[in-house]
Design an enzyme around this catalytic site. Structure first.
Site, PDB file in Angstrom:
ATOM      1  N   CYS A  45      -2.369   0.666   1.244  1.00 17.55           N
ATOM      2  CA  CYS A  45      -2.897   1.038  -0.079  1.00 17.55           C
ATOM      3  C   CYS A  45      -2.987  -0.138  -1.050  1.00 17.55           C
ATOM      4  O   CYS A  45      -4.081  -0.597  -1.355  1.00 17.55           O
ATOM      5  CB  CYS A  45      -2.020   2.132  -0.684  1.00 17.55           C
ATOM      6  SG  CYS A  45      -2.019   3.629   0.291  1.00 17.55           S
TER       7      CYS A  45
HETATM    8  N1  LIG Z   1      -0.027   5.936   3.946  1.00 23.18           N
HETATM    9  C1  LIG Z   1       0.117   6.185   2.653  1.00 23.18           C
HETATM   10  O1  LIG Z   1       1.202   6.093   2.106  1.00 23.18           O
HETATM   11  C2  LIG Z   1      -1.072   6.612   1.803  1.00 23.18           C
HETATM   12  C3  LIG Z   1      -0.825   7.099   0.514  1.00 23.18           C
HETATM   13  C4  LIG Z   1      -1.907   7.500  -0.272  1.00 23.18           C
HETATM   14  C5  LIG Z   1      -3.198   7.402   0.236  1.00 23.18           C
HETATM   15  N2  LIG Z   1      -3.407   6.907   1.492  1.00 23.18           N
HETATM   16  C6  LIG Z   1      -4.790   6.858   1.979  1.00 23.18           C
HETATM   17  O2  LIG Z   1      -4.970   7.932   2.897  1.00 23.18           O
HETATM   18  C7  LIG Z   1      -5.871   7.544   3.938  1.00 23.18           C
HETATM   19  C8  LIG Z   1      -5.209   7.729   5.274  1.00 23.18           C
HETATM   20  O3  LIG Z   1      -4.095   6.866   5.354  1.00 23.18           O
HETATM   21  P1  LIG Z   1      -2.946   7.058   6.428  1.00 23.18           P
HETATM   22  O4  LIG Z   1      -1.856   6.152   6.004  1.00 23.18           O
HETATM   23  O5  LIG Z   1      -2.651   8.493   6.626  1.00 23.18           O
HETATM   24  O6  LIG Z   1      -3.656   6.467   7.719  1.00 23.18           O
HETATM   25  P2  LIG Z   1      -3.159   6.649   9.230  1.00 23.18           P
HETATM   26  O7  LIG Z   1      -3.735   5.523   9.984  1.00 23.18           O
HETATM   27  O8  LIG Z   1      -1.678   6.857   9.258  1.00 23.18           O
HETATM   28  O9  LIG Z   1      -3.831   8.006   9.700  1.00 23.18           O
HETATM   29  C9  LIG Z   1      -5.199   8.170   9.848  1.00 23.18           C
HETATM   30  C10 LIG Z   1      -5.464   9.035  11.070  1.00 23.18           C
HETATM   31  O10 LIG Z   1      -6.865   9.275  11.138  1.00 23.18           O
HETATM   32  C11 LIG Z   1      -7.229   9.272  12.498  1.00 23.18           C
HETATM   33  N3  LIG Z   1      -8.668   9.087  12.597  1.00 23.18           N
HETATM   34  C12 LIG Z   1      -9.413   7.967  12.485  1.00 23.18           C
HETATM   35  N4  LIG Z   1     -10.715   8.240  12.585  1.00 23.18           N
HETATM   36  C13 LIG Z   1     -10.813   9.571  12.778  1.00 23.18           C
HETATM   37  C14 LIG Z   1     -11.903  10.459  12.944  1.00 23.18           C
HETATM   38  N5  LIG Z   1     -13.146  10.016  12.925  1.00 23.18           N
HETATM   39  N6  LIG Z   1     -11.638  11.754  13.116  1.00 23.18           N
HETATM   40  C15 LIG Z   1     -10.375  12.196  13.133  1.00 23.18           C
HETATM   41  N7  LIG Z   1      -9.296  11.426  12.962  1.00 23.18           N
HETATM   42  C16 LIG Z   1      -9.515  10.119  12.794  1.00 23.18           C
HETATM   43  C17 LIG Z   1      -6.394   8.174  13.104  1.00 23.18           C
HETATM   44  O11 LIG Z   1      -6.287   8.310  14.503  1.00 23.18           O
HETATM   45  C18 LIG Z   1      -5.068   8.396  12.385  1.00 23.18           C
HETATM   46  O12 LIG Z   1      -4.224   9.278  13.096  1.00 23.18           O
HETATM   47  C19 LIG Z   1      -6.285   6.113   3.618  1.00 23.18           C
HETATM   48  O13 LIG Z   1      -7.443   6.136   2.864  1.00 23.18           O
HETATM   49  C20 LIG Z   1      -5.129   5.612   2.756  1.00 23.18           C
HETATM   50  O14 LIG Z   1      -5.535   4.573   1.882  1.00 23.18           O
HETATM   51  C21 LIG Z   1      -2.370   6.530   2.301  1.00 23.18           C
END
Ligand SMILES: NC(=O)c1ccc[n+]([C@@H]2O[C@H](COP(=O)([O-])OP(=O)(O)OC[C@H]3O[C@@H](n4cnc5c(N)ncnc54)[C@H](O)[C@@H]3O)[C@@H](O)[C@H]2O)c1
Length: 452
Positions: free
Chosen positions: A283
């Site tokens: 992030c």
């Molecule tokens: N991790 C955090 O603390 C946090 C906090 C707030 C916001 N975010 C935002 O949330 C979003 C997700 O982050 P995250 O940390 O959960 O990422 P992550 O990598 O942990 O999880 C994302 C998941 O999406 C899956 N994926 C990718 N392409 C896909 C598709 N086409 N169809 C289905 N699944 C698919 C991946 O395999 C993975 O399991 C990002 O935009 C991030 O900036 C993250």
């Protein structure tokens, strides 16, 4: 005729609203990572039928067996919702047709040139479009630049021929989860939601109200998108400020940690931020670049934000120079120096390695010719440093610590025994002030920003 059309539209929105309020919906979550899985488990735990979708077959198989891979989530909860069939996990995206409310929680990384990569969002929107039907609500949760929901997701869904705000609904609602935070979690953290139309906003608020205590509606998806970037850039800028001051304090002989703690006694108008080896995760490091990229389209340079990102990204280089200075004080060469890095995760008490500053420090040391750099992190069993696979040193014992010329605290995990570390290491470089309570007047601790 127009009146009749409107009432049909109202019917669709009303019907979805009452299903949401009765919890008589199926929720779909695309992307079961740090953001998506907690949302899916939260709904399932409350008895709402939930289907999780991911392209990662390993994650799906783990969930199907009732297993868990996210540290913050109670594994017994995952096992029980899977057993009770309130949570299903699948790679079959045609099952999106079964869902009334669909969350998109996929990654939003940047390219090697630090431009936004919203291809995961686009792919997910295309999956949703394939089975989009009347009465579905789609909520984008991935952090992204203002305009993504209406300029990129909406046109993909619109091709289906259904009317937004009448037949189907679309909103953006940023995620605020903070992995490792023991106080604030999905249930008690307020969230913001902005829909393309008023009915989109109301439905997105109602859907969230099942799992969170407070939902704040805003007037558009762009406000919600920008709001999330403000939250993260606020942190980036403030961390950059103390990181810069930490470097100045090292030159002028003042302890930045003491300075920040003293400033934090002001009961208003000040919020403490602390320096460190740099920022990481998915992030705070990435999001400023999303906004800067978008701003350029409007002939606007976000100089201040870019400068903050630069300062934060220079911190691993600063830590490298601290390490090399300490090596220079000993009768050893860089190639022979034995360095143990404590903590590889990008922040304490998590197993997330993404963009970790510790990893960057390790890479820099190796580039400079260090041949004996090891690490210990109970949450990160192995790391790939430019093709070299490294394993965490198993046990952190006095004997292990004594083998190293320099021990660097890069991540201040709570589980580390800092007394034992300071007592047994020859030299400790502390980049997190983790040794604050125990170092006393010990001469073997070199604290980043301490001015010593
Ligand atoms: N991790 C955090 O603390 C946090 C906090 C707030 C916001 N975010 C935002 O949330 C979003 C997700 O982050 P995250 O940390 O959960 O990422 P992550 O990598 O942990 O999880 C994302 C998941 O999406 C899956 N994926 C990718 N392409 C896909 C598709 N086409 N169809 C289905 N699944 C698919 C991946 O395999 C993975 O399991 C990002 O935009 C991030 O900036 C993250």
């Amino acid at each position: 005729m127009a009146i009749k059309k409107q009432s049909v539209a109202k019917l669709t929105a009303d019907a979805l609203m009452s299903s949401i309020q009765d919890h008589a919906i199926t929720v779909g979550v695309i992307g079961l990572g740090y953001v998506g899985l907690p949302i899916a488990v939260e709904y399932a735990h409350l008895g709402v039928h939930t289907i999780g979708f991911d392209i990662d077959e390993h994650k799906i198989r783990t969930l199907q067996k009732g297993g868990n891979y996210i540290m913050d989530i109670d594994s017994s909860l995952v096992a029980s919702v899977v057993k009770g069939k309130t949570l299903e996990a699948t790679t079959s995206f045609e099952r999106l047709s079964e869902c009334d409310v669909i969350y998109i929680c996929v990654p939003t990384p940047f390219t090697p040139n630090k431009d936004p990569d919203i291809s995961y969002i686009i792919h997910s929107a295309e999956s949703v479009a394939k089975t989009l039907r009347k009465g579905q609500l789609v909520i984008l949760k991935s952090t992204t630049f203002p305009g993504t929901t209406t300029k990129y997701v909406q046109p993909i869904l619109e091709k289906v021929g259904l009317k937004i705000g009448k037949d189907y609904f679309l909103a953006f609602s940023p995620e605020r989860i903070d992995p490792g935070n023991q106080t604030w979690h999905t249930g008690n953290t307020p969230i913001v939601a902005g829909g393309v139309t008023e009915s989109c906003t109301s439905l997105a608020c109602a859907a969230h109200a099942i799992i969170v205590s407070k939902v704040i509606p805003v007037s558009s998806p762009a406000v919600a998108e920008m709001e999330k970037l403000l939250e993260n850039i606020f942190r980036s800028v403030n961390i950059a400020l103390v990181n810069e001051l930490a470097q100045l304090c090292d030159r002028i002989g003042v302890n930045i940690w003491e300075v920040v703690e003293a400033a934090a006694t002001k009961p208003f108008g000040f919020m403490p931020f602390f320096p460190g080896p740099g920022i990481g995760g998915h992030c705070i490091l990435i999001d400023p670049y999303y906004l800067s990229w978008m701003a350029r389209e409007y002939d606007f340079e976000t100089n201040f934000i870019t400068l903050a990102a630069e300062v934060n990204e220079s911190m691993p280089f600063y830590v490298r120079s601290m390490i090399e200075r300490e090596v220079a004080k000993q009768p050893i060469t860089l190639a022979k120096a034995k360095v143990l890095m404590l903590g590889m995760a990008f922040k304490k008490d998590v197993d997330d390695l993404r963009h970790s500053p510790a990893l960057k420090v390790m890479e820099l040391l190796m580039q400079d010719g260090f041949k004996n750099v090891h690490y210990h992190d109970p949450f990160i069993p192995s790391v790939d440093v430019h093709g070299t696979m490294m394993k965490s040193q198993k046990n952190l014992t006095p004997a292990t610590l004594k083998k190293y010329d320099i021990v660097v605290i890069t991540t201040d995990h709570t589980c580390f025994d800092y007394s034992m570390i300071v007592k047994n290491a020859k030299v400790v470089i502390d980049t997190r002030n983790a040794t604050k309570k125990i170092r006393g007047s010990k001469k073997n601790v070199v604290l980043l920003g301490s001015g010593s």
